[in-house]
Design an enzyme around this catalytic site. Structure first.
Site, mmCIF file in Angstrom:
data_model
loop_
_atom_site.group_PDB
_atom_site.id
_atom_site.type_symbol
_atom_site.label_atom_id
_atom_site.label_comp_id
_atom_site.label_asym_id
_atom_site.label_seq_id
_atom_site.Cartn_x
_atom_site.Cartn_y
_atom_site.Cartn_z
ATOM 1 N N CYS A 162 -5.122 64.656 12.041
ATOM 2 C CA CYS A 162 -6.188 64.986 12.999
ATOM 3 C C CYS A 162 -5.594 65.685 14.214
ATOM 4 O O CYS A 162 -6.279 65.861 15.218
ATOM 5 C CB CYS A 162 -6.961 63.730 13.402
ATOM 6 S SG CYS A 162 -5.914 62.435 14.078
ATOM 7 N N GLU A 213 -9.630 68.333 11.360
ATOM 8 C CA GLU A 213 -8.847 67.510 10.426
ATOM 9 C C GLU A 213 -8.234 68.471 9.397
ATOM 10 O O GLU A 213 -8.904 69.409 8.948
ATOM 11 C CB GLU A 213 -9.786 66.513 9.740
ATOM 12 C CG GLU A 213 -9.114 65.378 9.075
ATOM 13 C CD GLU A 213 -8.725 64.214 10.010
ATOM 14 O OE1 GLU A 213 -9.210 64.121 11.146
ATOM 15 O OE2 GLU A 213 -7.907 63.395 9.554
#
Ligand SMILES: C[S@@+](CC[C@H](N)C(=O)[O-])C[C@H]1O[C@@H](n2cnc3c(N)ncnc32)[C@H](O)[C@@H]1O
Length: 380
Positions: A337, A370
């Site tokens: 992330c 992500e």
């Protein structure tokens, strides 16, 4: 890190459209979303351009995979402070924007939040400047594929002053808990001091069932998480190590493709939930170890064919990367992330070549992305 965020926000100006109406009346004041005034297709182009800058020389960045742009979030932590209930003002810890619904939170949890708000009138909130007061957070969570809703009240004193609030909300939720967070740190987690109802909610991904407890981490956008987990499942084989395993969701989802799965997570509650989820799904080839990843990789002597990585936003300790190199798995599947720490970790993995790289819009309307990379050991 601040420099990168500033660059991302500066780049956003290029994609900002005149005349796009934000979906939410609080946009511009509330710190939750930054991009509601950018058309969704442009948000995807912006994220691609930002990633391409950060990952220049590391890998090619293709189109960012879209998500439902609104009402996707599984979890919102509403602050109760300074007389308001809502989200912090952009860039400020001292101001809370009073809101009664959120355009990125799922609908059933929005309905529960709307019902909850008036019930909280008269409940003492928390003063984050003086560290006095009672209710710190009302946390709303919703499992996307089962629709189950969780409400957690995070309080600063070991005393239940919420009985009438809870009786007004209990029928709208599958799980209601009171959590104690009485330290100075601003946490929306804590010791469960009263399990009023349910104790957990359940999410289901392709038939695999995950119980999620009040303090358990679970991915924020189930639609995108499922897509990513399917990709991870395609890539794993043999003896698999899943580092930073949370409640074991990747391990359990992908176990059918592995000979053996070993998840490593430092939070005991996550490991307990992973074991419970393993039993509930009748999965026989997964084990979960409660340990700091650094300690585990430092002392490990087992040979792993695939290592799955999903570290927190702060990334991995460089020593962890060094020990993984020594373990020499044939393949590393890296879910991240944070593209900056991902890039820095890749730079340390000299013996590995990027086999594939994909970006997913797990967090529409916000400056978060992500990514999923598959790295193959050269010559393996
Ligand atoms: C991004 S979450 C990933 C969870 C899981 N892979 C999933 O998909 O739900 C990162 C997890 O790493 C755990 N963690 C963070 N630092 C750790 C460390 N040094 N050792 C072990 N686990 C750690 C956190 O508690 C959290 O559960």
């Amino acid at each position: 890190m601040k420099k990168n965020k500033a660059r991302f926000l500066a780049l956003a100006e290029k994609y900002r459209d005149v005349g796009i109406a934000p979906a939410c009346e609080y946009f511009g004041r509330c710190g939750g979303c930054r991009f509601q005034d950018i058309a969704y297709d442009n948000q995807l182009l912006l994220k691609r351009e930002y990633l391409a800058e950060i990952l220049n020389g590391v890998c090619d960045v293709g189109a960012v995979r879209p998500s439902s742009p609104l009402h996707y979030r599984n979890r919102m932590d509403f602050v109760t402070a300074f007389g308001n209930i809502g989200l912090r003002k952009s860039g400020s810890h001292r101001h809370v924007v009073d809101i009664d619904s959120c355009a990125i939170m799922q609908q059933k949890s929005n309905d529960a939040f709307r019902a909850l708000r008036p019930l909280l009138a008269g409940i003492e909130d928390y003063n984050y400047l003086r560290h006095t007061g009672y209710l710190r957070y009302a946390v709303l969570r919703q499992a996307r594929f089962t629709g189950q809703v969780m409400v957690n009240f995070v309080i600063a004193e070991r005393e239940n002053r919420l009985r009438h609030v809870i009786s007004g909300i209990v029928d709208r939720a599958d799980s209601v808990s009171i959590l104690l967070s009485d330290g100075l740190a601003d946490l929306s987690f804590g010791e469960v001091i009263e399990d009023v109802k349910g104790g957990a909610i359940e999410e289901i991904f392709d038939g695999i069932r995950f119980a999620i407890a009040p303090n358990s981490f679970f991915q924020s956008n189930s639609e995108v998480a499922l897509e990513m987990y399917r990709r991870i499942r395609e890539e794993v084989s043999g003896n698999v190590l899943d580092l930073y395993s949370g409640v074991g969701s990747i391990s359990l989802f992908a176990a059918a493709r592995a000979d053996r799965m070993t998840g490593v997570e430092m939070l005991a509650e996550g490991v307990a939930m992973a074991n419970r989820n393993r039993e509930a799904n009748g999965i026989m080839n997964a084990d979960f170890i409660c340990a700091d990843v650094l300690d585990f990789v430092k002392h490990n002597e087992t040979r792993f064919d695939t290592v799955v990585l999903d570290p927190p936003r702060s990334g991995m300790n460089p020593r962890v990367v060094r020990y993984i190199r020594q373990m020499a798995p044939g393949k590393i599947v890296y879910m991240s992330c944070n593209p900056v720490t991902f890039r820095d970790d890749c730079a340390l993995l000299d013996e590995y070549a990027m086999q594939s790289f994909e970006a997913f819009d797990m967090f529409p309307q916000t400056p978060h992305i992500e990514t999923l990379a598959v790295l193959r050991r050269r010559g393996a």
